[in-house]
Design an enzyme around this catalytic site. Structure first.
Site, PDB file in Angstrom:
ATOM      1  CG  ASP A 206    -100.014  40.614  44.214  1.00  0.00           C
ATOM      2  OD1 ASP A 206    -100.159  41.507  43.737  1.00  0.00           O
ATOM      3  OD2 ASP A 206     -99.701  39.352  43.877  1.00  0.00           O
ATOM      4  CD  GLU A 267     -88.554  38.606  65.265  1.00  0.00           C
ATOM      5  OE1 GLU A 267     -87.216  38.697  64.805  1.00  0.00           O
ATOM      6  OE2 GLU A 267     -88.913  37.592  65.076  1.00  0.00           O
TER       7      GLU A 267
END
Length: 547
Positions: A206, A267
């Site tokens: 957002d 990751e």
């Protein structure tokens, strides 16, 4: 037909994402508000559309001053939506159906009820004193500068405990985090890791260009009128649009944080991010900066196609501007979401046009290069709901009523069954009214192959059946008429698309260097190709395979 869940790390490229506004999707408890178990119940319906992922608007713990975009706990589910166990069950069901799960991350600001802010406002010397944007008043007691809130009024709120102002881009109860503080960045990233560990597939960020502010707190200059600007962040009744927002957002330091965010996602592998960019006429430049290089966001969307203009000229201008500005990034196109008037209302002058526009709009999206976002209910052709002031829950609409009616008109409950209590959304009175004009468009009324709902399914299946529509190249074709014409090409397949977005028929001569070997009718359309000319009805589409 269920979508195929690809194991590719690039599953997001060309994906179709279905936005779920949980509060208005399905209520499983009868309290009048949708919840996560309701989403789980309706996931087979979502899968039947042929989408690749869902984007869930916020379901985190919140006072709900801004319908969940004011978060007080980033790592828990608000009781109105259920529990963490309900979220896990929903996600497992989605994955079993081949649907990825993207969740909203509202990290530019928190609720003033967040423990971080409660500690920060307690004194100027506590460990979190610098976690939010605090500033002393001017000598006359007024706000530190001229920054404005999108929701109206100054972008600063006075706090009597610290005897300072704190910055807020939205409600006064939504204080902005201070991303210049490395501890804030680390804390925010840990909340993101929490959801990565639970197995979410991506994040919608957002107001992604709002994270940093100018350290010097310089005043924004007035906005010079630009008739060619295509990016709009606020309705014209809002003074926010009168400033050139050089200093309260889109600061260069944001690049470094987005690289840290991307490194965290990498990751885990196969995770994606899509950022909401509201930066006025600079939006595409910002998207280029945020998505280029492969080390920041995977993709962004802007407000360029979320305005009232549904013309060939406008769409081509937006897409071409993106292609020029963003050479190695990716975009997510949409005509509707939870923040704007539903597009069949924005794009039409009469009720009779709505169904045709609904079909044409998704056909345009399906052919564009980029990922696409669909907003719940648009596949039914739902128009914007007309609500009374007394019905509104959106603080933005209440603030600017009646010149701007806010966002509740696109957030009314989904209509599942025409004759059921509250159209099958809930057994109790919904948090927003169910518009009577929506009932005839309910899911159970759209079983025919000629319905708008069936058209969405057919069009998304068409898109998925052609690899060039997922991530192939896109080249515009010049015409001497108001037409949207382009080719999509990949691995030897080359398709021609010609869209007539006008309310009258048009005939388009094929360029001499283009030879159509096969007409591939887009679902729901039947143009004619004869004697080297494409004959299109009003709001019609042609698709052909090229040699």
């Amino acid at each position: 037909m269920l979508p195929t869940l690809t194991s590719s790390a690039d599953w997001w490229r060309g994906a179709v994402i279905y936005q779920v506004y949980p509060r208005s999707f399905q209520d499983s408890t009868g309290n009048g508000a949708g919840d996560l178990n309701g989403v789980t119940e309706r996931l087979p319906y979502i899968a039947s559309l042929g989408v690749d992922a869902i984007w869930l608007s916020p379901f985190f713990t919140s006072p709900m001053a801004d319908m969940g975009y004011d978060v007080s706990d980033y790592c828990d589910v608000d009781p109105m939506f259920g529990t963490l166990a309900d979220f896990d069950a929903m996600m497992k069901t989605a994955h079993d159906l081949g649907i990825k799960v993207i969740i909203d991350q509202v990290i530019s600001h928190t609720s003033d009820q967040h423990p971080w802010f409660k500690e920060s406002r307690a004194s100027r010397s506590n460990p979190k004193a610098d976690w939010y944007v605090w500033a002393d008043p001017k000598p006359d007691g007024t706000a530190p500068n001229n920054w404005l809130s999108i929701f109206g009024g100054p972008g600063w709120e006075w706090d009597g405990v610290r005897k300072q102002y704190y910055m807020h881009n939205f409600l006064g109860s939504q204080p902005d985090l201070n991303f210049h503080n490395p501890e804030v960045q680390a804390a925010v990233l840990e909340t993101v890791r929490f959801w990565l560990e639970r197995g979410v597939d991506g994040f919608r960020l957002d107001t992604v260009n709002f994270y940093f502010h100018d350290k010097e707190l310089r005043d924004n200059p007035p906005l010079a009128h630009d008739p060619d600007a295509i990016g709009l962040d606020a309705p014209d009744v809002n003074p926010y649009g009168m400033q050139n927002h050089l200093y309260d957002k889109t600061q260069p330091e944001n690049i470094g944080f987005l690289q840290r965010f991307r490194a965290l996602l990498d990751e885990y592998g196969g995770r994606a991010s899509v950022g909401e960019v509201g930066d006025g006429a600079r939006s595409l430049k910002t998207v280029a900066a945020y998505t280029g290089g492969g080390d920041k966001l995977h993709m962004c969307y802007t407000f360029d196609l979320l305005g009232p203009d549904f013309t060939a000229t406008h769409i081509r201008r937006c897409v071409a501007a993106f292609q020029d500005a963003v050479t190695d990034g990716w975009v997510c196109w949409a005509f509707s979401n939870h923040d704007v008037t539903r597009h069949v209302s924005r794009f039409t002058q009469t009720e009779g046009e709505r169904e045709r526009v609904a079909r044409l709009a998704v056909s345009v999206l399906a052919a564009l290069r980029g990922s696409i976002c669909l907003y719940q209910g648009e596949e039914l052709g739902l128009p914007e709901a007309e609500l009374e002031l007394a019905d509104l829950r959106d603080p933005y609409g209440i603030r600017f009523w009646p010149a701007f009616k806010g966002r509740d008109g696109c957030r009314t409950p989904m209509v599942w069954e025409k004759d059921a209590v509250y159209a099958g959304f809930s057994s109790g009175k919904p948090w927003l009214p169910v518009p009577e004009v929506h009932r005839p468009l309910a899911v159970d009324q759209q079983k025919a192959s000629s319905s708008v709902l069936a058209h969405y399914r057919q069009t998304l299946a068409f898109r998925k059946s052609h690899a060039c529509l997922i991530d192939g190249s896109m080249t515009f074709i010049e015409t001497n008429q108001d037409m949207l014409a382009f080719t999509r090409e990949k691995d030897g397949e080359k398709l021609l698309f010609v869209f007539n977005l006008r309310r009258g028929p048009q005939t388009v001569p094929l360029p001499k260097d283009i030879r159509v070997s096969e007409v591939l009718p887009m679902p729901g359309f039947s143009p004619v190709l004869e004697d080297g000319e494409i004959v299109l009805d009003a709001m019609d589409v042609f698709c052909g395979r090229l040699d």
